[in-house]
Design an enzyme around this catalytic site. Structure first.
Site, PDB file in Angstrom:
ATOM      1  N   ARG A 106    -137.480 -54.999 -16.249  1.00  0.00           N
ATOM      2  CA  ARG A 106    -136.276 -54.435 -17.187  1.00  0.00           C
ATOM      3  C   ARG A 106    -137.391 -52.675 -16.969  1.00  0.00           C
ATOM      4  NH1 ARG A 106    -134.211 -52.626 -22.898  1.00  0.00           N
ATOM      5  NH2 ARG A 106    -132.109 -54.118 -21.051  1.00  0.00           N
ATOM      6  N   HIS A 133    -127.456 -50.958 -14.700  1.00  0.00           N
ATOM      7  CA  HIS A 133    -127.813 -52.693 -15.794  1.00  0.00           C
ATOM      8  C   HIS A 133    -126.520 -53.412 -16.104  1.00  0.00           C
ATOM      9  CE1 HIS A 133    -129.468 -54.251 -19.078  1.00  0.00           C
ATOM     10  NE2 HIS A 133    -128.410 -53.346 -19.753  1.00  0.00           N
ATOM     11  N   GLN A 136    -125.814 -56.443 -17.915  1.00  0.00           N
ATOM     12  CA  GLN A 136    -124.528 -55.388 -19.185  1.00  0.00           C
ATOM     13  C   GLN A 136    -123.328 -55.684 -18.635  1.00  0.00           C
ATOM     14  OE1 GLN A 136    -125.196 -55.244 -23.004  1.00  0.00           O
ATOM     15  NE2 GLN A 136    -123.277 -55.109 -22.464  1.00  0.00           N
ATOM     16  N   ASP A 225    -121.777 -44.604 -24.386  1.00  0.00           N
ATOM     17  CA  ASP A 225    -123.542 -45.419 -24.439  1.00  0.00           C
ATOM     18  C   ASP A 225    -124.390 -44.212 -25.555  1.00  0.00           C
ATOM     19  OD1 ASP A 225    -125.532 -47.014 -24.219  1.00  0.00           O
ATOM     20  OD2 ASP A 225    -125.901 -46.531 -22.186  1.00  0.00           O
ATOM     21  N   CYS A 265    -123.013 -50.536 -25.135  1.00  0.00           N
ATOM     22  CA  CYS A 265    -123.392 -52.201 -24.677  1.00  0.00           C
ATOM     23  C   CYS A 265    -125.051 -52.544 -26.271  1.00  0.00           C
ATOM     24  CB  CYS A 265    -124.513 -51.647 -23.352  1.00  0.00           C
ATOM     25  SG  CYS A 265    -125.558 -50.483 -23.607  1.00  0.00           S
ATOM     26  N   ARG A 293    -123.914 -61.485 -23.576  1.00  0.00           N
ATOM     27  CA  ARG A 293    -125.153 -61.112 -22.524  1.00  0.00           C
ATOM     28  C   ARG A 293    -126.022 -62.741 -22.025  1.00  0.00           C
ATOM     29  NH1 ARG A 293    -127.617 -57.114 -22.499  1.00  0.00           N
ATOM     30  NH2 ARG A 293    -129.812 -58.065 -20.386  1.00  0.00           N
TER      31      ARG A 293
HETATM   32  N1  NVA Z   1    -128.080 -46.568 -20.816  1.00  0.00           N
HETATM   33  C1  NVA Z   1    -129.112 -46.924 -21.917  1.00  0.00           C
HETATM   34  C2  NVA Z   1    -128.813 -48.426 -22.369  1.00  0.00           C
HETATM   35  C3  NVA Z   1    -129.610 -49.020 -23.221  1.00  0.00           C
HETATM   36  C4  NVA Z   1    -129.124 -50.975 -23.268  1.00  0.00           C
HETATM   37  C5  NVA Z   1    -130.815 -47.042 -21.698  1.00  0.00           C
HETATM   38  O1  NVA Z   1    -130.965 -47.029 -20.360  1.00  0.00           O
HETATM   39  O2  NVA Z   1    -131.100 -46.530 -22.753  1.00  0.00           O
HETATM   40  N1   CP Z   2    -128.208 -53.637 -24.230  1.00  0.00           N
HETATM   41  C1   CP Z   2    -129.280 -54.368 -24.297  1.00  0.00           C
HETATM   42  O1   CP Z   2    -129.437 -53.758 -22.790  1.00  0.00           O
HETATM   43  O2   CP Z   2    -129.801 -54.113 -24.756  1.00  0.00           O
HETATM   44  P1   CP Z   2    -131.148 -53.980 -25.665  1.00  0.00           P
HETATM   45  O3   CP Z   2    -132.030 -52.832 -24.567  1.00  0.00           O
HETATM   46  O4   CP Z   2    -131.560 -54.098 -26.594  1.00  0.00           O
HETATM   47  O5   CP Z   2    -132.160 -55.188 -24.044  1.00  0.00           O
END
Ligand code: NVA
Ligand code: CP
Length: 310
Positions: A106, A133, A136, A225, A265, A293
Site C-alpha cells: 500500500r 485499489h 477492493q 468514498d 469501501c 476482501r
Molecule cells: N480512497 C480512499 C480509500 C481508502 C480505503 C483512500 O485512498 O484513502
Molecule cells: N477499504 C480499505 O482498504 O480499508 P483499509 O484502509 O482499512 O485497509
C-alpha cells in the site's frame, strides 16, 4: 510448483476469464471458511506486507487470509523499515523478494509499486495506491454477484471524488461489461487516462453527470468514498466545501432502482459522503464487502502462486 511471474497492480492486469475463475474460487474458499474446513493451499509460503499508508481492512484481510491458507506473514511500515530512511524501492524489492513468496504493498504513486514489481522476483499485489485499489473492486464485484448475480449490463453510480476507487471501477466496467455513471464536483473529476487503461478507451462503459441525483437514476448499485483520501489531508477544508452536495442520502437512493445496493469501501464518515440512514440501512452491503476482501484475496494469492486449481 512454479508459476510464470504475474503481478496484480491494477484491475486491467487480469482478463474477464481470469476474473470468472477468481470469483468462483473465492466462493469456494468462502464456503470452506464458513464450514470451518481447512484450506491449506499455501503452506510454507510467506506474504510480506508493506504499508506506507494506514489500514485496518487490508491488513487484517491479507494477514488472516494468509494464515488461514497455512502460510505466514511479515508486516512492514515505511516508518519502521529502511524505506522511511530513503532506501531505494528497487533495493527493497530485490531483498524482500528473495526472502518471501508474495508481496502486498500500500503506497502513494502507482509508479512506485510498478518500480517495486520490476525488481521483484515474486508476485506483487496492489493494496491501494493514489491511482488504484483493485483488491477492493474485486471484493465489491464479488459482493454484487453474491447479492444480485452477474454485474454485466448493470449500472453502477459513482458519487464523489474522482479517486483511486473511481478509477478502478471504470477499469472494471470496461473489462466486465457494465456501465458507470460518474458524478464528481468540478475540479475533482476522474483522470480519463487512468480509467481507460484496460487496453482500450473504455468508451461506452462510463458517462459523466454534473448532478449526483441524475447519476443515481436507475442505477443497480450506488457507491461512494471519503471526500479526502489518504495523502490529500492538506485539501480537507477545500474538499468539505466542494463535496457538500455529493452525499449519498435517501433521496439519491430513491432515484436508483428499488432493489439497488449501496457500497462503500470503508472507512466511512457518516454525515459527510453518506448519511447514517443509508450506510446503516437495508440496501447497504458494506459489511459483506469488508468481509469479502479476505475471501477474494485468498483466491488472488493462491492464483498468483499456484495458478488455476479447479
Ligand atoms: N480512497 C480512499 C480509500 C481508502 C480505503 C483512500 O485512498 O484513502
Ligand atoms: N477499504 C480499505 O482498504 O480499508 P483499509 O484502509 O482499512 O485497509
Amino acid at each position: 510448483m512454479t508459476q510464470p511471474l504475474k503481478h496484480y497492480l491494477q484491475f486491467a492486469d487480469f482478463t474477464a476469464d481470469e476474473y470468472a475463475y477468481l470469483f468462483e474460487r473465492a466462493a469456494l474458499i468462502k464456503r470452506r471458511f464458513k464450514a470451518y474446513e481447512k484450506h491449506h493451499t499455501l503452506t510454507d509460503r510467506t506474504l510480506a506486507m508493506i504499508f506506507e499508508k494506514a489500514s485496518t481492512r487490508t491488513r487484517v484481510s491479507f494477514e488472516a487470509g494468509m494464515y488461514q491458507m497455512g502460510g505466514s506473514v511479515v508486516h512492514l511500515t515505511s516508518e519502521g523499515s529502511q524505506l522511511g530512511r530513503s532506501e531505494p524501492i528497487e533495493d527493497t524489492a530485490r531483498v524482500i523478494s528473495r526472502m518471501t513468496d508474495i508481496v502486498m504493498i500500500r503506497t502513494f504513486e502507482q509508479a512506485r509499486i510498478e518500480r517495486f514489481a520490476e525488481y521483484s522476483r515474486v508476485p506483487v499485489v496492489n493494496g491501494l495506491t493514489n491511482e488504484y485499489h483493485p483488491c477492493q473492486i474485486l471484493a465489491d464485484i464479488f459482493t454484487y454477484i453474491e447479492h444480485r448475480g452477474s454485474i454485466a449490463g448493470k449500472v453502477v453510480a459513482w458519487v464523489g471524488d474522482g479517486n483511486n476507487m473511481a478509477n478502478t471501477w471504470l477499469e472494471a466496467a470496461a473489462l466486465l461489461g457494465f456501465r458507470v455513471h460518474v458524478s464528481t464536483p468540478r475540479g475533482y473529476e476522474i483522470d480519463e487516462k487512468l480509467a481507460s487503461s484496460a487496453g482500450g478507451s473504455g468508451a461506452g462503459s462510463y458517462q459523466f453527470f454534473s448532478s449526483p441525483l441524475e447519476a443515481c437514476r436507475g442505477a443497480d448499485l450506488v457507491t461512494t468514498d471519503v471526500w479526502t483520501s489518504m495523502g490529500y489531508e492538506a485539501e480537507n477544508e477545500a474538499r468539505r466545501l466542494a463535496f457538500a452536495d455529493w452525499r449519498v442520502d435517501a433521496n439519491l437512493m430513491a432515484a436508483a432502482k428499488p432493489g439497488a445496493l449501496f457500497m462503500h469501501c470503508l472507512p466511512a464518515h457518516r454525515g459527510e459522503e453518506v448519511t447514517a440512514e443509508v450506510i446503516d440501512g437495508p440496501q447497504s452491503v458494506v459489511w459483506d464487502e469488508a468481509e469479502n476482501r479476505m475471501h477474494v484475496q485468498k483466491a488472488l494469492m493462491e492464483y498468483l502462486l499456484l495458478g488455476r486449481l479447479n
